[in-house]
Scaffold this motif. Structure first.
Motif, PDB file in Angstrom:
ATOM      1  N   ASP A   1      64.145  48.419  51.854  1.00 51.13           N
ATOM      2  CA  ASP A   1      63.002  49.090  51.233  1.00 51.13           C
ATOM      3  C   ASP A   1      63.089  49.028  49.712  1.00 51.13           C
ATOM      4  OD1 ASP A   1      62.423  49.649  53.840  1.00 51.13           O
ATOM      5  OD2 ASP A   1      62.709  51.812  53.702  1.00 51.13           O
TER       6      ASP A   1
ATOM      7  N   LEU B   1      60.418  47.012  47.036  1.00 53.56           N
ATOM      8  CA  LEU B   1      59.784  47.665  45.888  1.00 53.56           C
ATOM      9  C   LEU B   1      60.087  46.905  44.602  1.00 53.56           C
ATOM     10  CD1 LEU B   1      60.409  51.485  46.521  1.00 53.56           C
ATOM     11  CD2 LEU B   1      58.228  50.289  46.641  1.00 53.56           C
TER      12      LEU B   1
ATOM     13  N   ILE C   1      54.571  47.419  51.297  1.00 53.01           N
ATOM     14  CA  ILE C   1      55.551  48.504  51.301  1.00 53.01           C
ATOM     15  C   ILE C   1      56.452  48.281  52.511  1.00 53.01           C
ATOM     16  CG2 ILE C   1      55.897  50.977  51.698  1.00 53.01           C
ATOM     17  CD1 ILE C   1      54.913  50.451  48.907  1.00 53.01           C
TER      18      ILE C   1
ATOM     19  N   VAL D   1      53.337  55.260  53.422  1.00 50.16           N
ATOM     20  CA  VAL D   1      52.822  54.166  52.605  1.00 50.16           C
ATOM     21  C   VAL D   1      52.100  54.720  51.377  1.00 50.16           C
ATOM     22  CG1 VAL D   1      51.117  52.300  52.519  1.00 50.16           C
ATOM     23  CG2 VAL D   1      52.682  52.465  54.455  1.00 50.16           C
TER      24      VAL D   1
ATOM     25  N   LEU E   1      54.784  56.204  48.876  1.00 47.34           N
ATOM     26  CA  LEU E   1      55.513  55.200  48.109  1.00 47.34           C
ATOM     27  C   LEU E   1      54.591  54.412  47.188  1.00 47.34           C
ATOM     28  CD1 LEU E   1      58.109  53.798  50.678  1.00 47.34           C
ATOM     29  CD2 LEU E   1      58.441  55.509  48.902  1.00 47.34           C
ATOM     30  N   SER E   2      53.362  54.151  47.636  1.00 50.42           N
ATOM     31  CA  SER E   2      52.404  53.437  46.793  1.00 50.42           C
ATOM     32  C   SER E   2      52.107  54.223  45.522  1.00 50.42           C
ATOM     33  CB  SER E   2      51.113  53.167  47.567  1.00 50.42           C
ATOM     34  OG  SER E   2      51.336  52.316  48.656  1.00 50.42           O
TER      35      SER E   2
END
Length: 266
Positions: free
Chosen positions: A146, A150, A188, A255, A258-259
């Motif tokens: 993850d 990113l 993501i 999502v 994190l976005s």
């Protein structure tokens, strides 16, 4: 990381009660930090920290030939190098399975999301831009996939095309334009880890070592719809249909979370 049976049993008990060693909830990410331009030798670079996990991704651009099955498209090549300085479990030498897996999962998440318009990387009939994504963990404290995804997204958005003269020679000292990236979407990565009957996100190295299975999803969002573009499951413990249904319910919120964190830095 080798985890003793006593620690594993205690961790499973904590998870079953919705608790973790560091006080987080089971589906809560650690603090995320992102910085740019960490390499002056690349066309774009980014550094992402998730808790103590620390990763640098650099973008290099070269001119090459297109692949036979996509003669009008540019190429993406993702590689990861897991050095001993990042973790005592990494060894010097040829890429181990974990390094190959990391590069491929990041590649697949980006490629299948539609973030890059490969057709616009064409230069001439037999020349295209090749995008090389190099992934270097500095400190591996869990959840590399993850974090690397990113960092890769950020590095791509930070990258600039070098100047290409009429003879096809690249002048890396002159950077003129951005890569052909979608303004609507980017991938993501969400990796769900399972220990006994508990499912967690963003484990540290100790938690990751105790978990018995992992399922990873590369996800993008198009026109308010969430798209699963890649999926890989590893480990002996199965995920039931009920658990997968629960994960599908969790994905949209995570999502978005994190976005929004990533957008603060873009």
């Amino acid at each position: 990381m080798e985890i003793s049976n006593v620690t594993k049993e205690y961790m499973a008990k904590l998870f079953s009660q919705g608790m973790r060693f560091d006080g987080r909830k089971l589906l809560e990410f650690r603090d995320i930090d992102l910085s740019y331009d960490v390499s002056n030798k690349s066309e774009g670079s980014a550094r992402v920290k998730i808790g103590k996990t620390d990763i640098i991704v650099g973008v290099k651009l070269y001119v090459g030939e297109p692949y036979p099955d996509s003669p009008e498209d540019g190429n993406l090549i993702c590689t990861a190098e897991l050095l001993p300085m990042a973790s005592s479990k990494f060894e010097s030498g040829p890429p181990a399975f974990q390094a190959i897996e990391l590069g491929r999962l990041v590649d697949r998440a980006i490629r299948e999301s539609g973030m890059i318009d490969f057709s616009k990387l064409s230069i001439s009939k037999d020349k295209v831009w090749n995008i090389y994504l190099d992934i270097y963990p500095i400190n591996a404290d869990g959840n590399l996939i993850d974090a690397a995804t990113l960092a890769a997204v950020a590095a791509l958005k930070n990258a600039k095309l070098p100047k290409l003269d009429e003879d096809g020679k690249i002048d890396y000292s002159v950077r003129k334009g951005s890569l052909p990236l979608s303004k609507e979407t980017f991938p993501i990565s969400l990796s769900f880890f399972k220990l006994e009957d508990s499912i967690i996100l963003d484990p540290n190295a100790e938690e990751e070592g105790a978990c018995e299975s992992r399922i990873n999803f590369g996800i993008s969002k198009w026109n308010k719809h969430y798209m699963i573009n890649s999926c890989q499951k590893v480990g002996d413990l199965t995920f039931s249909s009920e658990e997968l249904a629960k994960i599908m319910d969790i994905i949209p919120d995570k999502v978005e979370e994190l976005s929004e964190k990533l957008k603060k830095f873009l």
